[in-house]
Design a protein around this motif. Sequence first.
Motif, mmCIF file in Angstrom:
data_model
loop_
_atom_site.group_PDB
_atom_site.id
_atom_site.type_symbol
_atom_site.label_atom_id
_atom_site.label_comp_id
_atom_site.label_asym_id
_atom_site.label_seq_id
_atom_site.Cartn_x
_atom_site.Cartn_y
_atom_site.Cartn_z
ATOM 1 N N GLN A 118 0.877 -1.293 -0.049
ATOM 2 C CA GLN A 118 0.055 0.140 -0.231
ATOM 3 C C GLN A 118 0.820 0.887 0.035
ATOM 4 O OE1 GLN A 118 -3.331 0.673 -0.124
ATOM 5 N NE2 GLN A 118 -3.549 -1.677 -0.676
ATOM 6 N N THR A 119 2.084 1.039 0.593
ATOM 7 C CA THR A 119 2.842 2.405 0.767
ATOM 8 C C THR A 119 3.584 2.673 -0.208
ATOM 9 O OG1 THR A 119 2.991 2.107 3.172
ATOM 10 C CG2 THR A 119 4.374 3.524 2.503
ATOM 11 N N THR A 129 -2.716 5.075 -1.479
ATOM 12 C CA THR A 129 -2.535 4.264 -0.474
ATOM 13 C C THR A 129 -3.993 4.025 0.433
ATOM 14 O OG1 THR A 129 -0.346 4.965 -0.121
ATOM 15 C CG2 THR A 129 -1.387 4.109 1.907
ATOM 16 N N GLU A 131 -5.532 3.832 3.454
ATOM 17 C CA GLU A 131 -5.165 3.863 4.727
ATOM 18 C C GLU A 131 -5.819 3.081 5.718
ATOM 19 O OE1 GLU A 131 -2.298 5.387 5.786
ATOM 20 O OE2 GLU A 131 -2.020 6.756 4.195
ATOM 21 N N VAL A 134 -4.127 -0.289 5.740
ATOM 22 C CA VAL A 134 -2.683 -0.119 6.315
ATOM 23 C C VAL A 134 -3.285 -0.364 7.754
ATOM 24 C CG1 VAL A 134 -0.869 1.387 6.946
ATOM 25 C CG2 VAL A 134 -1.709 1.177 4.596
ATOM 26 N N CYS A 181 7.902 3.208 5.716
ATOM 27 C CA CYS A 181 6.357 3.005 6.019
ATOM 28 C C CYS A 181 6.212 3.995 7.339
ATOM 29 C CB CYS A 181 5.773 1.851 6.122
ATOM 30 S SG CYS A 181 6.108 0.912 4.478
#
Lengths: 209, 216
Positions: A118-119, A129, A131, A134, A181
């Motif tokens: 994602q990052t 991304t 979030e 994440v 990250c």
Amino acid sequence: MAMIKVHGHHLSTATRLVLCCLEEKQVDYELAFVDLSAGDHKQPQYLALNPFGVVPSIQDGDLTLFESRAVIKYLATKYRGQGTELLGNNVSEQALVDQWCEVEGQSFNPPASTILFQTFVVPIKGGRTDEAVVKMNVEKVVKVLDIYEERLSKSKYLAGDFFSLADLQHLPCTEYLINGCGKGDVISSRKHVKAWWKDISSRPVEESH
Amino acid sequence: MAAIKVHGFHASTATNMVLCCLNEKQVEYDFVLIDLLTGAHKKPQYLALNPFGVVPTIQDGDLTLFESRAILRYLAQKFKGQGTDLLGSTLSEEALVYQWCEVEGQSFNPPVSTIVSQILVVPRRGGSTDEAAVEMNIEKLGKVLDIYEERLSKSKYLAGDFFSLADLQHLPHTHYLISACGKGDLISSRKHVNAWWEDISSRPTWQKVAENMKVN
């Protein structure tokens, strides 16, 4: 004797894992660059080595091998007696190494690599991304690290009081989690995980990357 | 010498992988039921054996070991020389066994276990199957099986012309995929995958274990 050839990418966590292992075992190798951004890994030439089209793959004489965790087991076994011992000293210790290698592969890596994806990867491909994804995966990583914290309060390294493949497997991904990250707090907020991380990430082999 | 103790659950794929391996290696064991339905796997007594609170875990003398794939490798190594050889005959063959074991663990298992979980487990817990998730994972699994098809057109088993841990690791989930999820066409539509499945699932050591996995 021909050198081991590693087909991979210097930024790929799986490639870095194999290179780290080769260096711990003091084995000479040549790195053949697979340009992921150019899609080399999906070309017939690479698929002939690894039909799954992912890096790394190695060639050692007649043997072509992929899956980084299998490659490092092969190297640790073949080069037993030189470099760092990475499999423990007896069958039971080796079993514990294997157990914590599986924990890395089955419980730590899926959420950790999702955070990395994602990052790093999503923005490169033009996306944003997610979030929420994440956050959800940080929660999963944290649950695993709580168990590591308990384990490492009783044991210097994951499999016992000896450095092994199990610790090595955590290096590439964790390095990116902290340095790329911004998730270093998951490590630094846990006393024994923090000490373990400081130890394994300061090994001369690891510092050279 | 005390028999190996296996703490597990009769319907668990990971437990049955270990039981099948014990059968292949002709190793005696005691089975200790950890009843997942009553949450026994999350109680302190079990967490003391396996802090991740999942089955199975084995005890062999002083050694407590969890993660079914690690248990398989331990048994295959410790009992090399008795029962079926599950690691090939040379270091290179062993490396290929580990390679295809990793493929199972990293590429086959995630989609297949999502499919089985959605179809078999979720409704039993009062939820409803996420059909979109099932479809997406059938597609992923199909891509993996296409690679297996190519591999098995050149090799009798995954790691080579010998049965190994790599093939064994596929037994429990594939069994559920076919017998409980109605997705057998994924296997039967691929000529070499189908032949491989017929072969490995007809091993008596597996058939004994599959008895535990009958689904109503």
